[in-house]
Each structure stands twice: as C-alpha cells, then as structure tokens.
Design an enzyme around this catalytic site. Structure first.
Site, PDB file in Angstrom:
ATOM      1  N   ASN A   1       0.844  -1.213   0.000  1.00 37.19           N
ATOM      2  CA  ASN A   1       0.000   0.000   0.000  1.00 37.19           C
ATOM      3  C   ASN A   1       0.872   1.253   0.000  1.00 37.19           C
ATOM      4  OD1 ASN A   1      -2.274  -1.610   0.208  1.00 37.19           O
ATOM      5  ND2 ASN A   1      -2.425  -1.410   2.435  1.00 37.19           N
TER       6      ASN A   1
ATOM      7  N   GLY B   1      -3.485   4.503   7.266  1.00 41.46           N
ATOM      8  CA  GLY B   1      -2.208   4.601   7.968  1.00 41.46           C
ATOM      9  C   GLY B   1      -1.039   4.396   7.006  1.00 41.46           C
ATOM     10  N   ASP B   2      -1.171   3.429   6.108  1.00 39.70           N
ATOM     11  CA  ASP B   2      -0.103   3.163   5.124  1.00 39.70           C
ATOM     12  C   ASP B   2       0.058   4.363   4.192  1.00 39.70           C
ATOM     13  OD1 ASP B   2      -0.142   0.653   6.279  1.00 39.70           O
ATOM     14  OD2 ASP B   2      -1.516  -0.153   4.772  1.00 39.70           O
ATOM     15  N   SER B   3      -1.062   4.984   3.832  1.00 43.81           N
ATOM     16  CA  SER B   3      -1.009   6.155   2.952  1.00 43.81           C
ATOM     17  C   SER B   3      -0.314   7.311   3.671  1.00 43.81           C
ATOM     18  CB  SER B   3      -2.426   6.563   2.544  1.00 43.81           C
ATOM     19  OG  SER B   3      -3.080   5.458   1.959  1.00 43.81           O
TER      20      SER B   3
END
Ligand code: ADP
Length: 308
Positions: A41, A251-253
C-alpha cells in the site's frame, strides 16, 4: 527513490455476494484480486505521488507471480526475494448487509538462506534509496529482530528507516532506533497499557516509546488527525471533516505521504500535512492504498499543524 519492505505480502481476494448462507453456491460478478500487504500500500501511494519506488520482501508461487505482475504494471521496481512455497491469499467475502467472512492463509516459511539473500539484496540497493518504509507483520520462520537487522544495515549507509508495525514486533525493534514509528491509537494503547483519553496520556505514552529508542513517533487518530513527537518538536495535526468510503490503508497512505515529503526536504509541518492529506484521501476512495493527487493538494491547504 523510496524503498518499501513487505515481509509478509498477500493476494487480497474480495467477493461481494447478496447474503452469506451456509451450504449454498453463490455466483457473483463483483470480485477483485489485488496485491495486499501494508508495504505494498505504501508503495502504491508513493508511486501515485510521483516517486520512484523499489519494493523488497518475500514472494513465492503463482500468487507471488501475480503480485510481481501487479507491481510492475504500476512501475514499482521489483526487488522481492523469491522463496519456496506460495505467498498467502487473504479471502474476504462480503454480503449486502456488510456481514463478512475473512480467511487468512498461513503463507510460506522463510528459511535462514532466504533471509540472508533478502538482506544482501537490500544492502546492494541501499545506496540508491532516500528513505525506507518497513510495514506489517512477520512471516513464519523469521526472527522477531529482523527489522533491527535491517535498520542496522541502513545505519551503515546513513539511511533513515520508518517502522510501521505493532505489538511485540514493534517493541522488540525499538532498540535499534528507527527514525519513525507510526502506531495508531489502539496499537499505542496495546503496547503501553495506557488508555489514551487525553492529550497528556498520548504525550506520556509517546515519550515512553521515544525513551525505548524510536527517534520520532506519529500517533494517528483516524478522523481526529495525528500527533507527532520527536527531534523537531511536538505537534498536533487538526484535520477537516470528510466523507469517507474506506479507511483501510489510511495509515499506510500516511506513511507514504510522510516518506515522500520528508525525502523531498520539506519542513516538518509540511510533512505532517502530507501525511494526513494522504491518509484522508485514501479514506475518501473505495480502493485500499489509493489516493487522488488533486484531493491531497486541496486537503493540505485545510490541515492545521499546531505546536504543542
Ligand atoms: P491506521 O490505518 O494505521 O489505523 P488511521 O486510521 O489513524 O491509521 O489513519 C491515518 C490517517 O488517515 C489519520 O491520521 C487521518 O489523517 C486519516 N484518516 C483516517 N481515517 C479518517 C477518517 N475517518 N476521517 C478523516 N481522516 C481519516
């Protein structure tokens, strides 16, 4: 160039059906397979931001080939280490009432030789990387300290490493001084045992993590934005209300937004705006780990970073 590390990737398969029932056959035209795993991601979002990305980790079997194919379509450099066994499939069947069933495969067992090969490949490419983001859980066979092994190698080349994982894996790897960790509220509560019901409690918990070795910490709070504690001061990020579609991967973004803007040399307040705008933009999209650049740029203007 951003390096991402996904040690435990998966093919995510989603099937939407009318209603979940036992002992029936269902047919559907609404289904999708995608390259899953937190680090993938991060890779996707960093690519959308226009950054070059090299992805590392372990892949095997036909599901591994599927992921290789998906990332090459996105222009992500593939530096995954090939292993015996087959990369996990994570199956999610969702019905019209939003009831769902999720089935997670165990995935391949990583050998000492695989780990050695992976670390060697990583070190060979390190010179070209500006910053490294490592995300997610560990596959079977891998020692809990593997993230520290990676950080120690990166230190030799003066490279900064972001570590986004949870529980004991996060705690055990703080001692090698990751540049940044990014627990969300629940993850931070779990590892410190402190209920995060006030700014004071968040500050106290974050400083516990800093004392254990992390250089900087982002505490992400979903629709309540984020806190940052670290070398360049302490900040609260206030974000506007948005209409959300799917917050998985936000969160990954945020990690991708942080890595991207930090590697461009922006100051910390701008970096925090990027981190939140990317998390928010992901929440506004249906896909996981997908952002809209125009929305990111609009959102950045509406985000307020306060020194605390
Ligand atoms: P994680 O996915 O790791 O649990 P968060 O849910 O805290 O992380 O999301 C990371 C960031 O994405 C937040 O700090 C925020 O900027 C944005 N975000 C996530 N969920 C929402 C939401 N419901 N509304 C607005 N922004 C959100």
């Amino acid at each position: 160039m951003i390096g991402t590390i996904t040690l435990n990737p998966a093919v995510d398969r989603r099937y939407n059906i009318d209603i979940l029932e036992k002992n029936t056959v269902k047919r559907t035209e609404d289904y999708m397979a995608s390259a899953g795993g937190k680090g993938l991601n991060v890779s996707r979002v960093a690519r959308i931001l226009g950054e070059d990305v090299t992805a590392f980790g372990f892949l095997g079997g036909n599901t591994g080939d599927f992921i290789r194919n998906e990332i090459s379509k996105l222009g992500i450099n593939d530096s995954f280490t090939s292993v015996n066994g087959t990369t996990r499939t994570c199956l999610n069947i969702i019905d019209d009432n939003n009831d769902n069933i999720e089935i997670l495969e165990k995935g391949p067992v990583i050998s000492k030789k695989d780990k050695h090969k992976f670390l060697e490949e990583f070190e060979l490419q390190l010179e070209r990387l500006d910053i490294i983001a490592m995300s997610g859980s560990l596959p079977k066979g891998v020692d809990i300290n593997i993230y520290s092994d990676i950080i120690e190698i990166a230190k030799k080349y003066n490279k900064k490493v972001i570590l986004d994982t949870s529980g004991n894996v996060l705690l055990e790897n703080l001692k090698s001084n990751p540049f940044l960790v990014k627990p969300n509220k629940e993850e931070l509560e779990n590892i410190t045992g402190i209920k995060l019901d006030s700014e004071e409690a968040i500050k106290m918990s974050a400083h516990k993590i800093l004392r254990r070795g992390a250089k900087n910490i982002l505490v992400s709070l979903g629709d309540n934005g984020m806190y940052f504690f670290g070398e360049e001061g302490n900040f609260k990020v206030d974000i506007p209300k948005i209409k959300i579609k799917n917050t998985v991967g936000s969160g990954d973004s945020s990690v991708a937004g942080f890595a991207y803007s930090f590697s461009k040399g922006l100051d910390i307040q701008e970096v925090l705006k990027y981190a939140n705008a990317c998390g928010m933009s992901n929440a506004m999209e249906k896909g996981t780990g997908s952002i809209d650049i125009e929305k990111v740029n609009e959102l950045r203007k509406k985000i307020i970073v306060r020194k605390i």
